[in-house]
Scaffold this active site. Structure first.
Site, mmCIF file in Angstrom:
data_model
loop_
_atom_site.group_PDB
_atom_site.id
_atom_site.type_symbol
_atom_site.label_atom_id
_atom_site.label_comp_id
_atom_site.label_asym_id
_atom_site.label_seq_id
_atom_site.Cartn_x
_atom_site.Cartn_y
_atom_site.Cartn_z
ATOM 1 N N CYS A 46 55.675 -16.636 7.998
ATOM 2 C CA CYS A 46 56.682 -16.624 9.059
ATOM 3 C C CYS A 46 57.926 -17.345 8.533
ATOM 4 C CB CYS A 46 56.101 -17.385 10.264
ATOM 5 S SG CYS A 46 57.271 -17.682 11.596
ATOM 6 N N ASN A 47 59.055 -16.658 8.559
ATOM 7 C CA ASN A 47 60.293 -17.285 8.071
ATOM 8 C C ASN A 47 60.667 -18.487 8.926
ATOM 9 O OD1 ASN A 47 61.822 -15.128 6.073
ATOM 10 N ND2 ASN A 47 60.455 -14.150 7.520
ATOM 11 N N THR A 48 60.531 -18.337 10.240
ATOM 12 C CA THR A 48 60.941 -19.410 11.152
ATOM 13 C C THR A 48 60.103 -20.665 10.910
ATOM 14 O OG1 THR A 48 61.451 -17.699 12.773
ATOM 15 C CG2 THR A 48 61.360 -19.954 13.578
ATOM 16 N N ASP A 51 51.182 -16.871 11.448
ATOM 17 C CA ASP A 51 52.500 -16.516 11.971
ATOM 18 C C ASP A 51 52.443 -16.788 13.474
ATOM 19 O OD1 ASP A 51 55.133 -15.142 12.005
ATOM 20 O OD2 ASP A 51 54.069 -13.578 13.084
ATOM 21 N N GLU A 78 56.380 -8.091 19.129
ATOM 22 C CA GLU A 78 55.141 -8.780 19.493
ATOM 23 C C GLU A 78 54.474 -8.089 20.690
ATOM 24 O OE1 GLU A 78 54.105 -11.400 17.597
ATOM 25 O OE2 GLU A 78 52.278 -11.327 18.783
ATOM 26 N N TYR A 99 58.344 -17.957 17.963
ATOM 27 C CA TYR A 99 58.742 -19.268 17.448
ATOM 28 C C TYR A 99 60.266 -19.380 17.340
ATOM 29 C CZ TYR A 99 54.056 -20.666 15.705
ATOM 30 O OH TYR A 99 52.750 -21.052 15.578
ATOM 31 N N GLY A 100 60.904 -18.251 17.091
ATOM 32 C CA GLY A 100 62.337 -18.269 16.794
ATOM 33 C C GLY A 100 63.207 -18.647 17.973
ATOM 34 N N CYS A 158 62.633 -11.918 9.006
ATOM 35 C CA CYS A 158 61.572 -12.278 9.956
ATOM 36 C C CYS A 158 60.438 -11.310 9.670
ATOM 37 C CB CYS A 158 62.069 -12.112 11.390
ATOM 38 S SG CYS A 158 60.747 -12.141 12.641
ATOM 39 N N THR A 159 59.214 -11.840 9.591
ATOM 40 C CA THR A 159 58.101 -10.976 9.174
ATOM 41 C C THR A 159 57.730 -9.931 10.230
ATOM 42 O OG1 THR A 159 56.551 -12.710 9.879
ATOM 43 C CG2 THR A 159 57.134 -12.638 7.547
ATOM 44 N N HIS A 160 58.242 -10.091 11.446
ATOM 45 C CA HIS A 160 58.028 -9.042 12.457
ATOM 46 C C HIS A 160 58.868 -7.791 12.162
ATOM 47 C CE1 HIS A 160 56.200 -12.232 14.867
ATOM 48 N NE2 HIS A 160 55.928 -11.364 15.845
#
Ligand code: DGL
Length: 265
Positions: A78-80, A15, A157, A47-48, A189-191
């Site tokens: 990671c979706n992005t 990710d 993050e 990344y997004g 989003c995995t966050h």
């Protein structure tokens, strides 16, 4: 299509940073005997809010690194990165097997009684053609409110998982979602699962949050060939300094002692 060789017991996952730890948690629960190497690209998060070409480049470098360590099955946690790069990764690395994480539009549409759902996602995922396709395919009879969440992944993050700073970022996003009058919200989003308590508090108990980590772990279990007698293991690699990663490894994985290796990629 011939499935890629997944006989290596090592599963790679990556990710932009700590978000994929939510997926790693589900993977380790589902496959307790498996060996994992997790890489957080902390130096390049989020990344997004990067150019898609940059994200694709980072993903290639990370995949090359994970493959060099022996991973043949790679979870893009990671979706992005999934919506931006997985098609390209599959083309460039035909001998590797990839499992991606996409916003859970399908389960949300199936769950929603009011036929009104929202998707919280990074600006890149929110604007991606892949999200549009998922909505057209799985939710064409459902009202879908797509909520880009600039700054949210970066805050998480940075280790902000509650308190007034998180509230200040989330409040206007959740206001917009409340106005859309939905009963189901996709954490795209995995966050975001790390902020689930705060999101739930702002949206209210009548709203269901949908996260796809468990479904992804199920998918990985179907394609991973467990090697007899292999011992469980976990390596964690970061491309930059991350206090949040150490904190979350201890909070969600109860891994106080794990050493976070550093790699320049
Ligand atoms: N956790 C990632 C996702 O699922 C990326 C967040 C970011 O780096 O912007 O989209």
């Amino acid at each position: 299509m011939t499935p890629a060789n997944t006989s290596s017991p090592l599963i790679g996952a990556f990710d932009s940073g700590v978000g994929g730890l939510t997926v790693l948690d589900a993977l380790r629960r589902r496959l307790p005997q498996a060996q994992f190497v997790y890489l957080g690209d902390v130096a390049c998060a989020p990344y997004g809010e990067r150019e898609p070409a940059d994200v694709v480049d980072r993903c290639h470098r990370i995949v090359a690194h994970l493959a060099s360590l022996g991973a043949r099955l790679i979870v893009v946690a990671c979706n992005t990165a999934t919506v931006t790069a997985i098609a390209e990764l599959r083309r460039r690395w035909p001998d590797l097997r990839f499992v991606g994480v996409e916003p859970g539009v399908k389960p949300a549409a199936m769950h929603s009684r009011s036929r009104r759902i929202a998707v919280m996602a990074t600006p890149a995922t929110a604007a991606s053609p892949r999200l549009r396709d998922l909505i057209a395919k799985f939710a064409n009879d459902v009202h879908v409110h797509v909520q880009p969440c600039p700054g949210l992944a970066a805050l998480i993050e940075d280790g902000v998982h509650g308190g007034s700073a998180l509230h200040a970022t989330l409040a206007p996003l959740c206001d917009a979602i409340r106005r859309a009058d939905v009963d189901t919200v996709v954490l795209g989003c995995t966050h975001y699962p790390f902020a689930a308590d705060a999101i739930r508090a702002l949206l209210g108990p009548q709203v269901t949050l949908v996260d796809t980590a468990t479904a992804v772990a199920e998918r990985v279990a179907t394609v991973h060939s467990q090697t007899e007698g292999s011992l469980p293991g976990l390596r964690v690699i970061s491309t930059g300094d991350s206090g949040a990663m150490a904190l979350l490894l201890s909070r969600c994985h109860h891994l106080e002692q794990v050493t976070i290796e550093r790699a320049s990629i």
